[in-house]
Design a protein around this motif. Structure first.
Motif, short mmCIF file in Angstrom:
data_model
loop_
_atom_site.label_atom_id
_atom_site.label_comp_id
_atom_site.label_asym_id
_atom_site.label_seq_id
_atom_site.Cartn_x
_atom_site.Cartn_y
_atom_site.Cartn_z
N LYS A 39 -4.43 6.77 -12.63
CA LYS A 39 -5.58 5.98 -13.09
C LYS A 39 -5.36 4.49 -12.86
CE LYS A 39 -3.87 5.83 -17.87
NZ LYS A 39 -4.15 6.16 -19.27
N TYR A 40 -4.12 4.11 -12.63
CA TYR A 40 -3.80 2.71 -12.36
C TYR A 40 -3.63 2.44 -10.87
CZ TYR A 40 -2.76 2.42 -17.38
OH TYR A 40 -2.84 2.44 -18.75
N LEU A 41 -4.28 3.23 -10.02
CA LEU A 41 -4.06 3.16 -8.57
C LEU A 41 -4.30 1.75 -8.02
CD1 LEU A 41 -3.39 4.54 -5.91
CD2 LEU A 41 -5.81 5.15 -5.69
N ASN A 42 -5.38 1.10 -8.41
CA ASN A 42 -5.67 -0.24 -7.89
C ASN A 42 -4.57 -1.23 -8.27
OD1 ASN A 42 -8.06 0.54 -6.67
ND2 ASN A 42 -9.33 0.03 -8.43
N GLY A 43 -4.09 -1.12 -9.49
CA GLY A 43 -2.99 -1.98 -9.92
C GLY A 43 -1.72 -1.68 -9.14
N ILE A 44 -1.48 -0.40 -8.87
CA ILE A 44 -0.31 0.01 -8.09
C ILE A 44 -0.36 -0.60 -6.69
CG2 ILE A 44 0.76 1.99 -6.94
CD1 ILE A 44 0.11 3.61 -9.49
N LEU A 45 -1.52 -0.54 -6.04
CA LEU A 45 -1.67 -1.06 -4.68
C LEU A 45 -1.49 -2.57 -4.64
CD1 LEU A 45 -4.69 1.09 -3.39
CD2 LEU A 45 -2.25 1.37 -2.87
N ASN A 92 -1.16 -2.69 -16.15
CA ASN A 92 -0.40 -3.27 -17.26
C ASN A 92 0.97 -3.72 -16.77
OD1 ASN A 92 1.26 -0.99 -17.13
ND2 ASN A 92 0.21 0.05 -18.81
N VAL A 93 1.76 -4.27 -17.66
CA VAL A 93 3.07 -4.82 -17.28
C VAL A 93 3.99 -3.71 -16.77
CG1 VAL A 93 5.16 -5.94 -18.17
CG2 VAL A 93 2.90 -6.76 -18.88
N SER A 94 4.02 -2.58 -17.46
CA SER A 94 4.94 -1.49 -17.10
C SER A 94 4.69 -0.97 -15.69
CB SER A 94 4.81 -0.35 -18.12
OG SER A 94 5.15 -0.79 -19.42
N ILE A 95 3.43 -0.71 -15.37
CA ILE A 95 3.08 -0.20 -14.04
C ILE A 95 3.44 -1.22 -12.96
CG2 ILE A 95 1.11 0.31 -12.52
CD1 ILE A 95 1.88 2.67 -14.17
N TRP A 132 2.44 -14.07 -6.03
CA TRP A 132 2.19 -14.22 -7.46
C TRP A 132 0.76 -13.89 -7.85
CZ3 TRP A 132 5.31 -19.38 -8.15
CH2 TRP A 132 6.66 -19.06 -8.36
N ILE A 133 -0.20 -14.22 -6.99
CA ILE A 133 -1.60 -13.91 -7.30
C ILE A 133 -1.79 -12.40 -7.43
CG2 ILE A 133 -3.94 -13.84 -6.32
CD1 ILE A 133 -3.39 -16.68 -5.24
N LYS A 162 -2.59 -10.19 -10.74
CA LYS A 162 -3.79 -9.36 -10.63
C LYS A 162 -3.45 -7.91 -10.99
CE LYS A 162 -7.53 -8.05 -7.47
NZ LYS A 162 -8.60 -8.53 -8.34
N ALA A 163 -2.31 -7.43 -10.51
CA ALA A 163 -1.88 -6.06 -10.82
C ALA A 163 -1.70 -5.89 -12.33
CB ALA A 163 -0.57 -5.74 -10.08
N ILE A 164 -1.14 -6.90 -12.98
CA ILE A 164 -0.97 -6.84 -14.44
C ILE A 164 -2.32 -6.77 -15.13
CG2 ILE A 164 -0.20 -8.14 -16.47
CD1 ILE A 164 2.13 -9.17 -14.79
N ASN A 165 -3.28 -7.57 -14.64
CA ASN A 165 -4.60 -7.64 -15.28
C ASN A 165 -5.37 -6.33 -15.16
OD1 ASN A 165 -4.37 -10.29 -16.19
ND2 ASN A 165 -5.15 -11.15 -14.28
#
Length: 291
Positions: A142-148, A91-94, A80-81, A85-88
């Motif tokens: 551009k959302y690579l960190n969120g993707i990971l 975004n929600v979609s990614i 969950w963390i 974090k990925a959302i932050n």
């Protein structure tokens, strides 16, 4: 298909819809991911404890089961963390789109975990989902960190789903969830203490945040998580994980109408999401045919 399985599938889809709404709540609540998980697990654990007391259910467990549940609670907290974090940071979609990888991870890990043969079509579906994932990543790099972060969250989520698939065969779903949530709550508490995060400001939340946290911890966590663990009595972990790939569809739809234009993605993104949805439906058709 037996009626009991049809009921389980319908319950699972309701749960997945609620999970899709969970991601939207994570975006709307102003506190950061670790604090959010601390409040979520603590409040949800309290709701479940009150339910068990009201229904006079025993929640005593053997020490071996207790140790297993504490470990799974840690996995849930980590899952969950990184999810929030990925959302932050994206975004929600990614974040929800990345959860499509869960089916591929499950196709590989479930046969090893349950010592059964790997089904060829599960692997094929997993590869198709990866193709949809690459379509998304190609245009949203551009959302690579969120993707990971989201992918790591998915992998950890698969692990606790597999463990719960075994635990639910021996113990009550509500009792399992109680121990896991409080274990996760304690682990996160130690981390926050170590980081010195428990300040006066930590406990000062807006009325809006409290209302959203209560909704998140009760309906979207205490109910949905317990119900999802209970569904595993009737459905395999792979089917549960593949069906949860509908979470991006529900969540992206809700995010667009609730959050707004910031959730609007490229056409290629939606093509990738459509591939994921088609794979989920095809899996259901094949399993229906086999039965």
């Amino acid at each position: 298909m037996p009626n009991v399985n049809i009921k389980s599938y319908l319950n699972l889809h309701l749960i997945v819809f609620i999970w899709g709404f969970t991601a939207v709540l994570g975006e709307l609540i102003s506190i950061r991911e670790t604090a959010l998980v601390w409040y979520r697990m603590g409040l949800a654990g309290l709701f479940i404890l009150l339910y068990l007391i009201a229904t006079k259910k025993s929640f005593l467990l053997p020490i071996k089961a207790f140790i297993s549940l504490v470990f799974v609670g840690l996995l849930i907290a980590i899952h969950w963390i990184f999810f929030f974090k990925a959302i932050n940071i994206s975004n929600v979609s990614i974040t929800l789109a990345m959860f499509s990888m869960g089916a591929f991870f499950a196709a590989i890990l479930e046969p090893l975990f349950y010592k059964r043969k790997m089904l060829w079509y599960e692997v094929v579906f997993g590869l198709i989902i990866i193709a949809g994932l690459f379509l998304i990543m190609q245009v949203e790099i551009k959302y690579l960190n969120g993707i990971l972060c989201a992918l790591f969250s998915v992998f950890v989520g698969i692990l606790f789903t597999l463990f719960n698939g075994k635990l639910i065969q021996k113990h009550d779903a509500t009792v399992i969830t109680l121990y896991e949530f409080f274990a996760g709550f304690i682990f996160v508490s130690f981390y926050l203490l170590y980081e010195g995060k428990f300040t006066t400001q930590f406990f000062v939340l807006s009325t809006n945040d409290w209302l959203l946290l209560l909704l998140l911890s009760s309906v979207c966590t205490a109910y949905a998580f317990t119900a999802s663990v209970n569904v595993m009595k009737k459905l395999s972990p792979y089917t549960v994980m593949l069906t949860t790939n509908l979470e991006p569809v529900y969540g992206i739809f809700l995010a667009y109408f609730i959050i707004g234009a910031s959730e609007k993605m490229s056409v290629t993104f939606y093509i990738g999401a459509a591939i994921i949805l088609a794979t989920v439906l095809l899996n259901g058709v094949i399993k229906q045919y086999q039965k």
